[in-house]
Design an enzyme around this catalytic site. Structure first.
Site, PDB file in Angstrom:
ATOM      1  N   ALA A  74       0.807  -1.223   0.000  1.00 35.01           N
ATOM      2  CA  ALA A  74       0.000   0.000   0.000  1.00 35.01           C
ATOM      3  C   ALA A  74       0.842   1.276   0.000  1.00 35.01           C
ATOM      4  O   ALA A  74       0.354   2.330  -0.400  1.00 35.01           O
ATOM      5  CB  ALA A  74      -0.929  -0.019   1.207  1.00 35.01           C
ATOM      6  N   GLY A  83       3.526   1.690  -1.751  1.00 32.92           N
ATOM      7  CA  GLY A  83       4.290   1.771  -3.003  1.00 32.92           C
ATOM      8  C   GLY A  83       3.661   2.727  -3.998  1.00 32.92           C
ATOM      9  O   GLY A  83       2.642   3.366  -3.717  1.00 32.92           O
ATOM     10  N   ASN A  99       4.568  -8.543  -9.905  1.00 36.04           N
ATOM     11  CA  ASN A  99       5.170  -9.425 -10.928  1.00 36.04           C
ATOM     12  C   ASN A  99       6.065 -10.510 -10.347  1.00 36.04           C
ATOM     13  O   ASN A  99       6.663 -10.304  -9.302  1.00 36.04           O
ATOM     14  CB  ASN A  99       5.991  -8.563 -11.896  1.00 36.04           C
ATOM     15  CG  ASN A  99       5.086  -7.933 -12.922  1.00 36.04           C
ATOM     16  OD1 ASN A  99       4.119  -8.545 -13.364  1.00 36.04           O
ATOM     17  ND2 ASN A  99       5.398  -6.699 -13.293  1.00 36.04           N
ATOM     18  N   ASP A 134      -1.970  -4.307 -20.333  1.00 42.10           N
ATOM     19  CA  ASP A 134      -1.555  -4.678 -21.697  1.00 42.10           C
ATOM     20  C   ASP A 134      -2.722  -4.471 -22.666  1.00 42.10           C
ATOM     21  O   ASP A 134      -2.551  -3.975 -23.777  1.00 42.10           O
ATOM     22  CB  ASP A 134      -1.085  -6.140 -21.701  1.00 42.10           C
ATOM     23  CG  ASP A 134      -0.070  -6.388 -20.601  1.00 42.10           C
ATOM     24  OD1 ASP A 134       0.930  -5.654 -20.561  1.00 42.10           O
ATOM     25  OD2 ASP A 134      -0.300  -7.269 -19.749  1.00 42.10           O
ATOM     26  N   HIS A 174       1.830 -11.833 -18.802  1.00 40.91           N
ATOM     27  CA  HIS A 174       2.269 -10.440 -18.719  1.00 40.91           C
ATOM     28  C   HIS A 174       3.803 -10.444 -18.732  1.00 40.91           C
ATOM     29  O   HIS A 174       4.452 -10.387 -17.698  1.00 40.91           O
ATOM     30  CB  HIS A 174       1.731  -9.790 -17.442  1.00 40.91           C
ATOM     31  CG  HIS A 174       2.275  -8.414 -17.214  1.00 40.91           C
ATOM     32  ND1 HIS A 174       1.955  -7.347 -18.014  1.00 40.91           N
ATOM     33  CD2 HIS A 174       3.136  -7.930 -16.284  1.00 40.91           C
ATOM     34  CE1 HIS A 174       2.595  -6.266 -17.583  1.00 40.91           C
ATOM     35  NE2 HIS A 174       3.321  -6.607 -16.543  1.00 40.91           N
TER      36      HIS A 174
HETATM   37  P1  NAX Z   1       6.878  -0.246  -5.314  1.00 45.55           P
HETATM   38  O1  NAX Z   1       8.222  -0.832  -5.085  1.00 45.55           O
HETATM   39  O2  NAX Z   1       6.697   1.220  -5.450  1.00 45.55           O
HETATM   40  O3  NAX Z   1       5.908  -0.720  -4.144  1.00 45.55           O
HETATM   41  C1  NAX Z   1       5.837  -2.039  -3.710  1.00 45.55           C
HETATM   42  C2  NAX Z   1       5.410  -1.996  -2.260  1.00 45.55           C
HETATM   43  O4  NAX Z   1       5.185  -3.334  -1.853  1.00 45.55           O
HETATM   44  C3  NAX Z   1       6.468  -1.409  -1.335  1.00 45.55           C
HETATM   45  O5  NAX Z   1       5.876  -0.396  -0.537  1.00 45.55           O
HETATM   46  C4  NAX Z   1       6.915  -2.615  -0.488  1.00 45.55           C
HETATM   47  O6  NAX Z   1       7.265  -2.259   0.831  1.00 45.55           O
HETATM   48  C5  NAX Z   1       5.654  -3.458  -0.541  1.00 45.55           C
HETATM   49  N1  NAX Z   1       5.867  -4.882  -0.248  1.00 45.55           N
HETATM   50  C6  NAX Z   1       6.886  -5.676  -0.632  1.00 45.55           C
HETATM   51  N2  NAX Z   1       6.739  -6.909  -0.119  1.00 45.55           N
HETATM   52  C7  NAX Z   1       5.589  -6.905   0.589  1.00 45.55           C
HETATM   53  C8  NAX Z   1       4.892  -7.872   1.355  1.00 45.55           C
HETATM   54  N3  NAX Z   1       5.378  -9.108   1.514  1.00 45.55           N
HETATM   55  N4  NAX Z   1       3.729  -7.516   1.955  1.00 45.55           N
HETATM   56  C9  NAX Z   1       3.246  -6.274   1.812  1.00 45.55           C
HETATM   57  N5  NAX Z   1       3.865  -5.288   1.116  1.00 45.55           N
HETATM   58  C10 NAX Z   1       5.020  -5.618   0.508  1.00 45.55           C
HETATM   59  O7  NAX Z   1       6.285  -1.029  -6.593  1.00 45.55           O
HETATM   60  P2  NAX Z   1       5.071  -0.617  -7.524  1.00 45.55           P
HETATM   61  O8  NAX Z   1       5.548   0.278  -8.584  1.00 45.55           O
HETATM   62  O9  NAX Z   1       3.927  -0.189  -6.673  1.00 45.55           O
HETATM   63  O10 NAX Z   1       4.783  -2.025  -8.231  1.00 45.55           O
HETATM   64  C11 NAX Z   1       4.256  -3.117  -7.515  1.00 45.55           C
HETATM   65  C12 NAX Z   1       4.298  -4.382  -8.355  1.00 45.55           C
HETATM   66  O11 NAX Z   1       3.493  -4.218  -9.524  1.00 45.55           O
HETATM   67  C13 NAX Z   1       5.683  -4.756  -8.856  1.00 45.55           C
HETATM   68  O12 NAX Z   1       5.860  -6.148  -8.701  1.00 45.55           O
HETATM   69  C14 NAX Z   1       5.608  -4.407 -10.339  1.00 45.55           C
HETATM   70  O13 NAX Z   1       6.519  -5.182 -11.112  1.00 45.55           O
HETATM   71  C15 NAX Z   1       4.172  -4.755 -10.634  1.00 45.55           C
HETATM   72  N6  NAX Z   1       3.591  -4.220 -11.872  1.00 45.55           N
HETATM   73  C16 NAX Z   1       2.697  -4.992 -12.544  1.00 45.55           C
HETATM   74  C17 NAX Z   1       2.076  -4.572 -13.695  1.00 45.55           C
HETATM   75  C18 NAX Z   1       1.102  -5.427 -14.421  1.00 45.55           C
HETATM   76  O14 NAX Z   1       0.625  -5.019 -15.485  1.00 45.55           O
HETATM   77  N7  NAX Z   1       0.738  -6.600 -13.931  1.00 45.55           N
HETATM   78  C19 NAX Z   1       2.406  -3.235 -14.290  1.00 45.55           C
HETATM   79  C20 NAX Z   1       2.997  -2.293 -13.305  1.00 45.55           C
HETATM   80  C21 NAX Z   1       3.986  -2.915 -12.349  1.00 45.55           C
HETATM   81  O15 NAX Z   1       5.213  -3.069 -13.023  1.00 45.55           O
END
Ligand code: NAX
Length: 327
Positions: free
Chosen positions: A12, A14, A133, A161, A189
């Protein structure tokens, strides 16, 4: 007023979370008459806890009438208790020199833990969207670790996508995005995704009848598949607002319906179009009455079969890695 539903968002604090939470609370997903009890899951470290506290202060400051209650925790079992809908956004990002296999393994641990927590404490009808991802395989992991939940309820996000493909096509044909129907992005994806225009129409006209094959192969397909990298290159950060928007589109249509229109959802395969059962695969879906159906009966060309096949190979490889980890 309706009874509040419990909505969980992980990761949340992020970037995607920041673009997603405020729109959920404004009623853009569940409707303007549906109050929510919002629960935020973040990692248990000082930085994440502090950051999530700041986001909660901002949510408070919006005075959203639909936000019935707001909580955060680092305990997945507490967070998912009685949850009706979960956006699983939090995941470990891919660092520079990380191989896809290492990313899968690092994130598998997160989705094994969250799948088990969902199994243990959530509403048995929970709807889950995995954004983090590799989202297809993470949804597969969570689903396998939650045997008491209907497998259909674990989905992954390919709507970004889909939306990217819609706009590329609308710009090429100089039409509005909502004139385009029957478009799908099959598969994973990832780089192998298959944006398919074989059935697509603009108004009453079939795109395939006037398609510029060179544009499709050399421009359209790579632009859609590599858009994430192009955005990182231009912005210095990965897609966030557009990803949150796609998550909203995905869950809104699942809950409220897609008005008989095709939408791309990655869902556990039931064997449709030769995709092995259980792989979480991008299919054309139609949503109605809080459920989705994979569009059936398409007569696939050889090109379509090949596009689907390359995604089966990619997802089977990932499945093999995680099956060993799940045991
Ligand atoms: P951020 O790194 O800004 O935020 C991720 C957040 O998740 C951080 O605040 C972190 O502390 C938290 N987190 C990590 N492990 C956790 C856990 N075990 N429990 C709870 N929180 C946890 O990443 P953001 O840009 O918000 O992207 C999030 C994810 O979306 C990434 O894996 C990214 O690759 C993926 N995406 C997927 C897309 C899709 O089309 N399916 C597109 C956008 C994005 O790339």
């Amino acid at each position: 007023m309706k009874k509040p539903m419990k909505v969980v968002v992980t990761g949340a604090a992020g970037q995607i979370g920041y673009s997603l939470l405020f729109r959920i609370c404004a009623g853009e997903v569940f409707g303007k008459d549906q109050p929510i009890n919002l629960w935020l899951l973040e990692r248990n470290n000082e930085t994440s806890i502090k950051a999530v506290r700041g986001v909660m202060m901002e949510l408070d400051d919006c005075a959203f009438p639909l936000l019935a209650s707001l909580n955060s925790t680092s305990d997945p079992v507490e967070c998912f208790e009685g949850a009706d809908v979960a956006f699983l956004v939090g995941a470990r990002p891919r660092s520079k020199d990380m191989q896809r296999k290492d990313l899968i393994e690092a994130n598998a641990r997160i989705f094994i833990e969250q799948g088990k927590a969902i199994d243990q404490s959530s509403n048995k009808n929970i709807k889950v969207l995995v954004v983090g991802n590799p989202c297809n395989t993470n949804a597969y992991i969570a689903r396998r670790c939650a045997p008491s939940i209907n497998p259909r309820n674990f989905t992954a996000m390919m709507r970004l996508d889909h939306n990217r493909a819609l706009t590329q096509l609308a710009q090429k044909y100089d039409c509005a995005v909502d004139e385009i129907t029957d478009l799908v992005v099959w598969g994973n994806h990832g780089n192998t995704m298959y944006p398919d225009l074989n059935q697509t129409k603009i108004g009453e006209k079939k795109v395939a009848d006037t398609l510029d094959a060179t544009w499709y192969t050399d421009n359209f397909t790579p632009t859609v598949a590599k858009r994430g990298s192009a955005i990182i290159e231009a912005r210095g950060h990965s897609s966030a607002a557009s990803a949150a928007n796609a998550a909203i589109d995905h869950v809104r249509d699942w809950v409220l319906g897609s008005n008989d229109q095709w939408v791309t959802m990655a869902v556990p395969s039931d064997g449709s179009y030769g995709v092995p059962e259980g792989l979480v695969f991008g299919f054309p879906c139609i949503c109605k009455d809080g459920d989705y159906q994979i569009v059936q009966g398409l007569q696939l060309t050889e090109e379509q079969k090949a596009g689907i096949a390359r995604n089966i190979v990619a997802l089977e490889e990932e499945r093999k890695i995680v099956d060993e980890l799940i045991g």
